[in-house]
Design an enzyme around this catalytic site. Sequence first.
Site, PDB file in Angstrom:
ATOM      1  N   ASN A 126      34.986  45.809  47.391  1.00  0.00           N
ATOM      2  CA  ASN A 126      35.649  45.181  46.242  1.00  0.00           C
ATOM      3  C   ASN A 126      35.538  43.670  46.441  1.00  0.00           C
ATOM      4  O   ASN A 126      36.260  43.092  47.240  1.00  0.00           O
ATOM      5  CB  ASN A 126      37.124  45.632  46.207  1.00  0.00           C
ATOM      6  CG  ASN A 126      37.932  44.898  45.152  1.00  0.00           C
ATOM      7  OD1 ASN A 126      37.371  44.200  44.296  1.00  0.00           O
ATOM      8  ND2 ASN A 126      39.249  45.051  45.196  1.00  0.00           N
ATOM      9  N   LYS A 162      36.276  41.360  44.476  1.00  0.00           N
ATOM     10  CA  LYS A 162      37.337  40.601  43.771  1.00  0.00           C
ATOM     11  C   LYS A 162      36.714  39.412  43.031  1.00  0.00           C
ATOM     12  O   LYS A 162      35.599  39.535  42.523  1.00  0.00           O
ATOM     13  CB  LYS A 162      38.425  40.181  44.766  1.00  0.00           C
ATOM     14  CG  LYS A 162      38.940  41.371  45.584  1.00  0.00           C
ATOM     15  CD  LYS A 162      40.175  41.104  46.378  1.00  0.00           C
ATOM     16  CE  LYS A 162      40.575  42.367  47.122  1.00  0.00           C
ATOM     17  NZ  LYS A 162      41.791  42.202  47.905  1.00  0.00           N
ATOM     18  N   HIS A 189      44.396  48.550  41.079  1.00  0.00           N
ATOM     19  CA  HIS A 189      44.462  47.817  42.341  1.00  0.00           C
ATOM     20  C   HIS A 189      45.797  47.068  42.405  1.00  0.00           C
ATOM     21  O   HIS A 189      46.310  46.628  41.378  1.00  0.00           O
ATOM     22  CB  HIS A 189      43.284  46.832  42.425  1.00  0.00           C
ATOM     23  CG  HIS A 189      43.185  46.191  43.770  1.00  0.00           C
ATOM     24  ND1 HIS A 189      43.961  45.104  44.112  1.00  0.00           N
ATOM     25  CD2 HIS A 189      42.443  46.479  44.856  1.00  0.00           C
ATOM     26  CE1 HIS A 189      43.680  44.763  45.364  1.00  0.00           C
ATOM     27  NE2 HIS A 189      42.763  45.585  45.838  1.00  0.00           N
ATOM     28  N   GLU A 246      46.552  44.186  43.146  1.00  0.00           N
ATOM     29  CA  GLU A 246      46.536  42.849  42.520  1.00  0.00           C
ATOM     30  C   GLU A 246      46.644  42.970  40.998  1.00  0.00           C
ATOM     31  O   GLU A 246      47.275  42.130  40.350  1.00  0.00           O
ATOM     32  CB  GLU A 246      45.261  42.097  42.947  1.00  0.00           C
ATOM     33  CG  GLU A 246      45.362  41.647  44.412  1.00  0.00           C
ATOM     34  CD  GLU A 246      44.055  41.610  45.161  1.00  0.00           C
ATOM     35  OE1 GLU A 246      42.979  41.595  44.538  1.00  0.00           O
ATOM     36  OE2 GLU A 246      44.106  41.620  46.413  1.00  0.00           O
ATOM     37  N   GLU A 279      46.185  52.028  49.608  1.00  0.00           N
ATOM     38  CA  GLU A 279      46.115  50.648  50.081  1.00  0.00           C
ATOM     39  C   GLU A 279      47.528  50.089  50.216  1.00  0.00           C
ATOM     40  O   GLU A 279      48.119  49.631  49.229  1.00  0.00           O
ATOM     41  CB  GLU A 279      45.344  49.782  49.081  1.00  0.00           C
ATOM     42  CG  GLU A 279      43.927  50.242  48.853  1.00  0.00           C
ATOM     43  CD  GLU A 279      43.047  49.085  48.375  1.00  0.00           C
ATOM     44  OE1 GLU A 279      42.122  48.718  49.101  1.00  0.00           O
ATOM     45  OE2 GLU A 279      43.314  48.538  47.293  1.00  0.00           O
ATOM     46  N   GLY A 337      44.339  41.927  52.583  1.00  0.00           N
ATOM     47  CA  GLY A 337      44.013  40.514  52.754  1.00  0.00           C
ATOM     48  C   GLY A 337      44.884  39.800  53.769  1.00  0.00           C
ATOM     49  O   GLY A 337      44.875  38.571  53.848  1.00  0.00           O
ATOM     50  N   SER A 342      42.558  45.382  54.903  1.00  0.00           N
ATOM     51  CA  SER A 342      42.053  44.747  56.119  1.00  0.00           C
ATOM     52  C   SER A 342      41.176  45.672  56.971  1.00  0.00           C
ATOM     53  O   SER A 342      41.242  45.631  58.204  1.00  0.00           O
ATOM     54  CB  SER A 342      43.203  44.172  56.951  1.00  0.00           C
ATOM     55  OG  SER A 342      43.880  43.167  56.213  1.00  0.00           O
TER      56      SER A 342
END
Length: 255
Positions: free
Chosen positions: A9, A11, A95, A97, A167, A173, A213
């Site tokens: 991904n 992003k 996701h 985010e 996730e 991240g 991560s």
Amino acid sequence: MRKFFIAGNWKMNLLRDSSVALVHQLMDQLQNTSSVDVAVCPPSVYLHDVGAALRGSPIQLGAQNVHHATEGAYTGEISCAMLNDLGCRYVILGHSERRAIFGETDVDVNVKLHAVLKAGLTPIVCVGETLQQREAGETQQVVRGQCTHSLSGLTNEQMAKTVLAYEPVWAIGTGKTATPAQAEEVHADIRKLLATTFSGSVANAVVIQYGGSVKADNAMELLGQPNIDGALVGGASLKSDSFLAIVQAAAKIKK
Ligand code: PGA
């Protein structure tokens, strides 16, 4: 039998030249990994260029988001038909985010999921708890709730085609990874939920990726867990060496 699936991904990273260069490096260095499905999900404006660069390669193309409507007055959005047109196979949905920054809810994810499946694309539906929820002992309840609502109304056949990604938000991240045991516990519980909501054979068929991560040095241990079938990789997917090391780790593990 489930096959390992490693997806990158990207992003909102890389520009056109660096995207195409990364794809060329991946294609040059990807060794025989027929036991692993691999995909990259670039920003939508580069799907065309990345797709063209990937032509003839086993690496598949994915998008990071989509709108549920087939067409119409939705400024700034893109449809499933457009993704199909560009040769996409996968779409990431929900996701964390998208959920946290853009306010997407389980209902939004569910509406998109139905549109994606109808269009013949393969969804990657993301779920995961925040640090606060984990510390409050709510992980199971939160993840089960997200799964139940996001996956609502699917037939067994549709569910079997849907990829899930667990996730934990606190691991995305941040450099903090769930331990293999923490991740496995949630993956096994998701599979248990799928067995009761759908069927045992559907639960057994669904690919559940771990994300947060994932790096070359922790991939082997995570992917070695019985219910972890792959990885959704952010940061480490932006460099060919680190991404391919994760693919190679999966290739070394016998499912
Ligand atoms: P990360 O991102 O690997 O950079 O933690 C994972 C993701 O957001 O899918």
